[in-house]
Design an enzyme around this catalytic site. Sequence first.
Site, PDB file in Angstrom:
ATOM      1  CG  ASP A  33       1.518 -15.816  12.206  1.00 32.32           C
ATOM      2  OD1 ASP A  33       0.560 -15.290  11.586  1.00 32.32           O
ATOM      3  OD2 ASP A  33       1.467 -17.047  12.341  1.00 32.32           O
ATOM      4  CG  HIS A  84      -4.051   7.647  -0.310  1.00 34.96           C
ATOM      5  ND1 HIS A  84      -3.100   6.307  -0.578  1.00 34.96           N
ATOM      6  CD2 HIS A  84      -4.570   7.243   0.906  1.00 34.96           C
ATOM      7  CE1 HIS A  84      -3.069   5.708   0.488  1.00 34.96           C
ATOM      8  NE2 HIS A  84      -3.896   6.096   1.293  1.00 34.96           N
ATOM      9  CD  GLU A  95      -2.958   1.090   2.359  1.00 38.81           C
ATOM     10  OE1 GLU A  95      -3.024   0.189   3.055  1.00 38.81           O
ATOM     11  OE2 GLU A  95      -3.771   2.222   2.658  1.00 38.81           O
ATOM     12  CE  LYS A 141      -5.837  -1.333   5.919  1.00 40.46           C
ATOM     13  NZ  LYS A 141      -5.319  -0.617   5.154  1.00 40.46           N
TER      14      LYS A 141
HETATM   15  P1  NAD Z   1       9.901 -22.661  16.047  1.00 41.24           P
HETATM   16  O1  NAD Z   1       9.227 -23.827  15.960  1.00 41.24           O
HETATM   17  O2  NAD Z   1      10.829 -22.473  15.065  1.00 41.24           O
HETATM   18  O3  NAD Z   1      10.626 -22.647  17.325  1.00 41.24           O
HETATM   19  C1  NAD Z   1      11.473 -21.803  17.875  1.00 41.24           C
HETATM   20  C2  NAD Z   1      12.779 -22.752  18.370  1.00 41.24           C
HETATM   21  O4  NAD Z   1      13.973 -21.892  18.328  1.00 41.24           O
HETATM   22  C3  NAD Z   1      12.745 -23.061  19.580  1.00 41.24           C
HETATM   23  O5  NAD Z   1      12.007 -24.584  19.999  1.00 41.24           O
HETATM   24  C4  NAD Z   1      14.080 -23.237  20.098  1.00 41.24           C
HETATM   25  O6  NAD Z   1      14.700 -24.458  20.127  1.00 41.24           O
HETATM   26  C5  NAD Z   1      14.792 -22.340  19.176  1.00 41.24           C
HETATM   27  N1  NAD Z   1      15.601 -21.090  19.993  1.00 41.24           N
HETATM   28  C6  NAD Z   1      17.003 -21.006  19.524  1.00 41.24           C
HETATM   29  N2  NAD Z   1      17.345 -19.843  20.425  1.00 41.24           N
HETATM   30  C7  NAD Z   1      16.253 -19.449  20.871  1.00 41.24           C
HETATM   31  C8  NAD Z   1      15.781 -18.097  21.867  1.00 41.24           C
HETATM   32  N3  NAD Z   1      16.829 -17.360  21.889  1.00 41.24           N
HETATM   33  N4  NAD Z   1      14.498 -18.187  22.528  1.00 41.24           N
HETATM   34  C9  NAD Z   1      13.573 -19.322  22.024  1.00 41.24           C
HETATM   35  N5  NAD Z   1      13.633 -20.126  21.240  1.00 41.24           N
HETATM   36  C10 NAD Z   1      15.167 -20.312  20.771  1.00 41.24           C
HETATM   37  O7  NAD Z   1       9.251 -21.128  16.067  1.00 41.24           O
HETATM   38  P2  NAD Z   1       7.733 -20.875  16.942  1.00 41.24           P
HETATM   39  O8  NAD Z   1       8.249 -19.549  17.503  1.00 41.24           O
HETATM   40  O9  NAD Z   1       7.785 -21.977  18.166  1.00 41.24           O
HETATM   41  O10 NAD Z   1       6.609 -20.794  16.163  1.00 41.24           O
HETATM   42  C11 NAD Z   1       6.509 -19.918  15.101  1.00 41.24           C
HETATM   43  C12 NAD Z   1       5.822 -20.328  14.020  1.00 41.24           C
HETATM   44  O11 NAD Z   1       4.554 -20.971  14.272  1.00 41.24           O
HETATM   45  C13 NAD Z   1       5.302 -19.296  13.080  1.00 41.24           C
HETATM   46  O12 NAD Z   1       5.656 -19.677  11.521  1.00 41.24           O
HETATM   47  C14 NAD Z   1       3.804 -19.393  12.933  1.00 41.24           C
HETATM   48  O13 NAD Z   1       3.220 -18.949  11.758  1.00 41.24           O
HETATM   49  C15 NAD Z   1       3.376 -20.692  13.281  1.00 41.24           C
HETATM   50  N6  NAD Z   1       2.057 -21.190  13.923  1.00 41.24           N
HETATM   51  C16 NAD Z   1       1.473 -20.085  14.447  1.00 41.24           C
HETATM   52  C17 NAD Z   1      -0.070 -20.525  14.896  1.00 41.24           C
HETATM   53  C18 NAD Z   1      -0.748 -19.541  15.622  1.00 41.24           C
HETATM   54  O14 NAD Z   1      -0.499 -18.448  15.628  1.00 41.24           O
HETATM   55  N7  NAD Z   1      -2.181 -20.033  15.826  1.00 41.24           N
HETATM   56  C19 NAD Z   1      -0.136 -22.084  15.077  1.00 41.24           C
HETATM   57  C20 NAD Z   1       0.698 -22.964  14.751  1.00 41.24           C
HETATM   58  C21 NAD Z   1       2.046 -22.455  14.174  1.00 41.24           C
END
Ligand code: NAD
Length: 380
Positions: free
Chosen positions: A234, A332, A34, A218
């Site tokens: 996300d 705009h 946008e 928004k």
């Molecule tokens: P991820 O699964 O990659 O987990 C993060 C990992 O990073 C941890 O398990 C840890 O081992 C590692 N890590 C390394 N350094 C770290 C630090 N300093 N602090 C914390 N962890 C560290 O990512 P996530 O954040 O658990 O999941 C995010 C993803 O999940 C996004 O892509 C999102 O779109 C998706 N998601 C969202 C939903 C929702 O919002 N409802 C549901 C399911 C999945």
Amino acid sequence: MIENVIGRYSLPFAVATNFRINGRDYLAPMVIEEASVVAACSNAAKLFRESGGFTASADDPIMIGQIQVLDLPDLEAAIDAIAAGKADIIAQVNARDGSIVARGGGAIDLRARALRSTAAGDMLILHLHYDVRDAMGANAINSAVEQIAPRIESITGGRVNLRILSNLSDQRMARAEGLIRCDLLARAGFSGSEVAERILEAAAFAEVDPYRAATHNKGIMNGIDALLLATGNDWRAVEAGAHAYAARDGQYTSLTKWRQDAGGNLHGEIELPLAVGIVGGATRAHPGAHTALKLLGVKSARELAQVAAAVGLAQNLGALRALATDGIQKGHMRMHARQLALAAGADENEAHAVAGQLIEEGEIRSERALAIVRERRRST
Ligand code: NAD
């Protein structure tokens, strides 16, 4: 990264300038389609900057994982059993997730809520509070609630259905505030105090009217989403949390508050849940996100949340100041004319001239843009 891919889809990657937050300068990376968002955000950040910049803070990164328990023989006894077993359950989660625990995070609390007489009968809802450190944490917390579900069934005698995080991450709030000197607000035939007054009227409108609040918020999310998209976060998760929080008291309302101080200066503040990460998800897997995080230079998820809150507040000021004075169409329309020119087949070099002609003629329409491009083709 995803399934059934047939190609890549790119968007403009920009930087919003002038951010000074807690005494530190930032360039905020933004990915957005946008027009005007980045310019408005940078201009508004400059107004805050000239009056000292933003003060921002963020809670510890505590996410909530929900477990839905049904078919309970005795709801009250189940709540007591969970309270008695809580320390063990938390220890069970933390024994498994070594990586986040080693970084000082992990499960910290387990709370019970009773939802009675729902369409599916009485249910016990457990909230696992989990410090995810620098991650957004969805996967970490989803794994944790799935892991403990069988134990919850055996402790309560019920049946577990859903095990998933809540996007209303209200234990993970971020806030930013700042001041704009009254004289800096003057614009287009309005004195600074007139603009301040009109912004306060606009803010009061958004506080009481959901139709206005939706648009007000928004505009805030224009900035926050662009930063989140740039950094591989996300943005749907943050959007869901922000709007649920905006409706927390039963009426959807504004995410910002504006007031005038005794000196006539305008003071703005924002508070919203901000579940963002600098590790995990796409933050490291996507090269653009990796670059954006490097450019931003944040050291923790909390710091990213603070920047996001400040960006949201700046974006809100930019929109309110324009809306309460000239309206937003004036600025705009120039960008819109350029987009029409490009869509009509003008190349990069011609687009400026075609857009200029559309504006001069006061006829900013796609048919006219097509006609101008055709005329130019004929004459060359
Ligand atoms: P991820 O699964 O990659 O987990 C993060 C990992 O990073 C941890 O398990 C840890 O081992 C590692 N890590 C390394 N350094 C770290 C630090 N300093 N602090 C914390 N962890 C560290 O990512 P996530 O954040 O658990 O999941 C995010 C993803 O999940 C996004 O892509 C999102 O779109 C998706 N998601 C969202 C939903 C929702 O919002 N409802 C549901 C399911 C999945």
